[in-house]
Design a protein around this motif. Structure first.
Motif, PDB file in Angstrom:
ATOM      1  N   ARG A   1      25.194   1.941 -32.317  1.00 53.01           N
ATOM      2  CA  ARG A   1      26.081   2.885 -32.995  1.00 53.01           C
ATOM      3  C   ARG A   1      25.476   4.290 -33.099  1.00 53.01           C
ATOM      4  N   GLU A   2      24.266   4.375 -33.627  1.00 49.84           N
ATOM      5  CA  GLU A   2      23.683   5.694 -33.882  1.00 49.84           C
ATOM      6  C   GLU A   2      23.334   6.408 -32.583  1.00 49.84           C
TER       7      GLU A   2
ATOM      8  N   ARG B   1      35.792   5.528 -31.923  1.00 54.71           N
ATOM      9  CA  ARG B   1      37.212   5.763 -31.635  1.00 54.71           C
ATOM     10  C   ARG B   1      37.528   5.495 -30.163  1.00 54.71           C
ATOM     11  N   PRO B   2      37.460   4.218 -29.770  1.00 56.36           N
ATOM     12  CA  PRO B   2      37.792   3.923 -28.377  1.00 56.36           C
ATOM     13  C   PRO B   2      39.276   4.163 -28.125  1.00 56.36           C
TER      14      PRO B   2
ATOM     15  N   VAL C   1      40.848  -0.590 -25.177  1.00 55.44           N
ATOM     16  CA  VAL C   1      40.217  -1.630 -25.996  1.00 55.44           C
ATOM     17  C   VAL C   1      39.691  -2.827 -25.205  1.00 55.44           C
TER      18      VAL C   1
ATOM     19  N   GLU D   1      35.503  -3.887 -42.148  1.00 57.41           N
ATOM     20  CA  GLU D   1      36.379  -3.276 -41.142  1.00 57.41           C
ATOM     21  C   GLU D   1      37.727  -3.982 -41.114  1.00 57.41           C
TER      22      GLU D   1
ATOM     23  N   LYS E   1      41.370  -2.435 -32.860  1.00 58.35           N
ATOM     24  CA  LYS E   1      40.115  -1.902 -32.331  1.00 58.35           C
ATOM     25  C   LYS E   1      40.169  -0.389 -32.097  1.00 58.35           C
TER      26      LYS E   1
ATOM     27  N   ASP F   1      41.928   1.715 -33.845  1.00 61.33           N
ATOM     28  CA  ASP F   1      42.206   2.421 -35.095  1.00 61.33           C
ATOM     29  C   ASP F   1      41.532   1.686 -36.245  1.00 61.33           C
ATOM     30  N   ARG F   2      40.242   1.429 -36.088  1.00 56.68           N
ATOM     31  CA  ARG F   2      39.509   0.640 -37.072  1.00 56.68           C
ATOM     32  C   ARG F   2      39.327   1.428 -38.359  1.00 56.68           C
TER      33      ARG F   2
ATOM     34  N   LYS G   1      37.270   1.655 -41.951  1.00 57.56           N
ATOM     35  CA  LYS G   1      35.952   1.235 -42.413  1.00 57.56           C
ATOM     36  C   LYS G   1      35.731   1.613 -43.872  1.00 57.56           C
TER      37      LYS G   1
ATOM     38  N   ILE H   1      35.701   7.651 -41.759  1.00 59.52           N
ATOM     39  CA  ILE H   1      34.774   6.716 -41.108  1.00 59.52           C
ATOM     40  C   ILE H   1      33.462   6.712 -41.892  1.00 59.52           C
TER      41      ILE H   1
ATOM     42  N   LEU I   1      29.492   4.745 -41.954  1.00 65.46           N
ATOM     43  CA  LEU I   1      28.592   4.001 -41.080  1.00 65.46           C
ATOM     44  C   LEU I   1      27.291   3.646 -41.791  1.00 65.46           C
ATOM     45  N   ALA I   2      26.772   2.478 -41.480  1.00 70.67           N
ATOM     46  CA  ALA I   2      25.379   2.109 -41.714  1.00 70.67           C
ATOM     47  C   ALA I   2      24.832   2.440 -43.102  1.00 70.67           C
TER      48      ALA I   2
ATOM     49  N   THR J   1      26.243   7.300 -43.629  1.00 72.00           N
ATOM     50  CA  THR J   1      26.878   8.388 -42.886  1.00 72.00           C
ATOM     51  C   THR J   1      28.380   8.321 -43.108  1.00 72.00           C
TER      52      THR J   1
ATOM     53  N   TYR K   1      32.275  10.604 -42.440  1.00 74.59           N
ATOM     54  CA  TYR K   1      33.012  11.728 -41.848  1.00 74.59           C
ATOM     55  C   TYR K   1      33.899  12.413 -42.890  1.00 74.59           C
TER      56      TYR K   1
ATOM     57  N   SER L   1      30.325  -5.233 -40.381  1.00 74.87           N
ATOM     58  CA  SER L   1      29.263  -4.742 -39.506  1.00 74.87           C
ATOM     59  C   SER L   1      28.207  -4.018 -40.326  1.00 74.87           C
ATOM     60  N   ASP L   2      27.156  -3.566 -39.654  1.00 74.37           N
ATOM     61  CA  ASP L   2      26.104  -2.724 -40.238  1.00 74.37           C
ATOM     62  C   ASP L   2      25.533  -3.266 -41.559  1.00 74.37           C
TER      63      ASP L   2
END
Lengths: 170, 442
Positions: A105-106, A142-143, A146, B179, B183, B185-186, B188, B209, B211-212, B225, B227, B433-434
């Protein structure tokens, strides 16, 4: 912010039409073609519109695995973006850098930034005022596509030029 | 009355008493450092309810203790349906033949009572059934009723510790990313739960968003982290008050991958300046920052050694992403990974002797461990995506997330032993996750 969202929706639509095996590394797939969106009812797309930018100019460039290098096709698209943006100087852009899911991820966040910065640096060297540009990275968050194979990953390793500002930019 | 039982009362939330005395050297022992382990059969009959109010919790507490022990893979549950005897008097010697005949090697007995003030008291004893002897002294914990699971975890930690010789880890928490959604438009959110998935609560909404998240050494503050201000930035959040703040005001560059120093006074993290990502140390009091790396490549996911003197991180300065160790003050870095493929998300073990990491090779992801000098690499897992290990407080277990492939692919949290055995999925209500594992709670 509303404008940015509109841009994202357009790009999502585009990518659906872009998935059938053209040159996935050339930088041009998924944008700059008439696939997908060109059948807009009501005649030609206004040249100053975001839709024109996304479909006729091409709003994105693609990258190889773990790379942030711009190929010839990518540079052609960015040149056209700069020409268009210099014709409409009230527009500003955010370059979004993305990565595929094949990475941590990072690291992918930093890799997306590297891609967005490569686009920014190229556009500035091609004559776009640096103050009109900013960058952001979404890494693998943001894929667009999918599936979990190269057909999708190649579309997700992208830098998207999201345009904002200006009149009539619906 | 058995005279080895010592009552000890606590003033705080919990009080833990009685270490194993020399003459109580356990006859049941598990060496968890290697080799194939035959799980020890253990019976935890329902605890005795000594007051009416304790009826329900008496059974629940025994169940949590048994679940904790069984989750390690080191113990095997003797199910209640097999019991031929019952424990009805906490202070009487157990009828060992009732338990040896059902092949229980260890027996846990306990009692639960509620005081007039609503406080819960839990006491237990651990026995070696075949030797017909206690293992260590009886222990008693007191606390509020809502903390009954923590008391059960404390009991299980003590049992684990007496039999394995290692410190326990059941009374601990996980922060992670919950989550939801498709996929592409996840959504979090940061969530926290007990190590076993109980008591889940959300710490942020899903509007940005995130993270971690990582625990501070106090197990109450986290750093992550987000956004939420547009660009990815590092935020601090206090789990008690819910208050959060951006670490660096007026930051114009993206920032990510934060972790606390072992003393909790500093943060180490990555700041992204255009195509270049470097590691910085930020002092939490002054918010002043010091640049620790200066390569042209991506330097990220820094993690301190437990003594705070060194930092391990991932970098692609040499081409592919590899693991490096440097002084906590920056300067020259030594590459430690050498096994082929690329490496990310290194995390220093709480014991100080190992580094856990994500390894990517030939389209597969692995969770692995190596010595601090890079030797003795051992890959514990393999799948489409296995990523982001975090250590149990005693350094014996790792959690990580595993993401499945395809359009419906999604992450879940798993745990695995340091030896690669006992892979288990942690039950969460949504994708997860994370993960980050706290220290043992106090």
């Amino acid at each position: 912010m509303k404008l940015v969202k509109t841009g994202l929706m357009l790009t999502a639509l585009l990518a659906l039409g872009a998935c059938e095996g053209r040159d996935i590394f050339g930088g041009g797939a998924g944008a700059g073609n008439n696939n997908g969106v060109a059948q807009t009812p009501g005649g030609p797309i206004a040249e100053n519109s975001l839709e024109y930018f996304a479909t006729e100019i091409g709003d994105r460039v693609l990258f190889l695995v773990n790379e942030a290098t711009l190929g010839a096709e990518a540079k052609r698209i960015l040149d056209a973006q700069v020409t268009w943006l210099n014709r409409y100087p009230d527009r500003t852009v955010v370059v979004e850098g993305h990565a595929d899911e094949q990475g941590t991820r990072e690291y992918n966040l930093a890799l997306g930034a590297r891609r967005a910065a490569a686009v920014r640096n190229y556009m500035v060297s091609a004559g776009l005022l640096e103050t009109r540009l900013s960058i952001i990275s979404y890494g693998k968050e943001r894929p667009l596509e999918v599936c979990s194979n190269e057909a999708c990953w190649s579309q997700n390793r992208r830098a998207v030029t999201v345009v904002a500002g200006g009149l009539g930019s619906v | 009355m058995i005279n080895y039982f010592k009552f000890l009362f606590g003033v705080g939330l919990f009080f833990m008493a009685g270490l194993v005395q020399a003459q109580d050297r356990p006859t049941i022992e598990i060496d968890i450092s290697g080799g194939v382990i035959e799980p020890i059969p253990v019976a935890v009959p329902p605890f005795i309810a000594e007051t009416n109010g304790a009826q329900r919790l008496a059974g629940d507490i025994a169940s949590v203790i048994m679940a904790d022990l069984a989750s390690t893979g080191l113990f095997r549950e003797i199910p209640g349906t097999a019991f031929i005897g019952a424990v009805t008097n906490f202070n009487a010697q157990p009828v060992f033949s009732d338990w040896s005949v059902v092949n229980a090697q260890a027996l846990v007995t306990g009692a639960v009572s509620t005081g007039a003030d609503g406080r819960l008291v839990v006491k237990f004893r651990l026995f070696d059934v075949f030797a017909q002897t206690p293992i260590g002294d009886g222990v008693q914990y007191a606390g509020t009723q809502e903390n009954w699971r923590r008391m059960a975890h404390k009991v299980a930690d003590t049992i684990y510790s007496r039999i394995t010789g290692e410190s326990g880890y059941f009374d601990s928490r996980i922060v992670f990313i919950a989550e939801s959604g498709p996929k592409n438009d996840r959504r979090k959110r940061i969530a926290a739960m007990d190590y076993d998935g109980a008591n889940l609560r959300y710490l942020t909404d899903d509007s940005a968003i995130v993270l971690a998240p990582r625990f501070a050494p106090n197990n109450r503050d986290i750093i992550y982290t987000s956004y939420e201000s547009g660009l990815p930035q590092v935020f601090l959040l206090n789990m008690d008050t819910g208050r959060r703040s951006q670490l660096l005001d007026n930051a114009t560059n993206m920032a990510t991958a934060p972790r606390f120093s072992p003393d909790g006074t500093k943060v180490v993290m990555s700041i992204i300046e255009g195509s270049n990502t470097d590691i910085y140390q930020v002092d939490l009091n002054s918010r002043s920052r010091i640049r620790l790396t200066n390569s042209g490549g991506i330097d990220t996911t820094p993690s301190y050694s437990p003594d705070g003197s060194q930092i391990v991180f991932a970098s692609d300065r040499g081409g592919s992403q590899q693991l490096y160790v440097m002084s906590a003050n920056g300067g020259a870095a030594q590459r430690i990974s050498s096994g082929g493929g690329s490496y990310g998300t290194p995390v220093w073990s709480p014991r100080g002797d190992m580094i856990a990491f994500t390894k990517m090779r030939s389209g597969r992801f692995h969770i692995g461990v190596m010595r601090v000098d890079g030797s003795r690499e051992n890959l514990l897992t393999a799948s489409f995506i296995d990523e982001a290990p975090t250590w149990s407080p005693n350094g014996r277990v790792l959690m990580f997330f595993r993401e499945t492939a395809g359009a419906n692919g999604a992450p879940q949290i798993y745990s695995v032993d340091l030896t690669g055995r006992n892979l288990r999925r942690i039950d969460t209500p949504s994708f997860a996750s994370d993960p980050d594992w706290s220290g043992v709670l106090r």
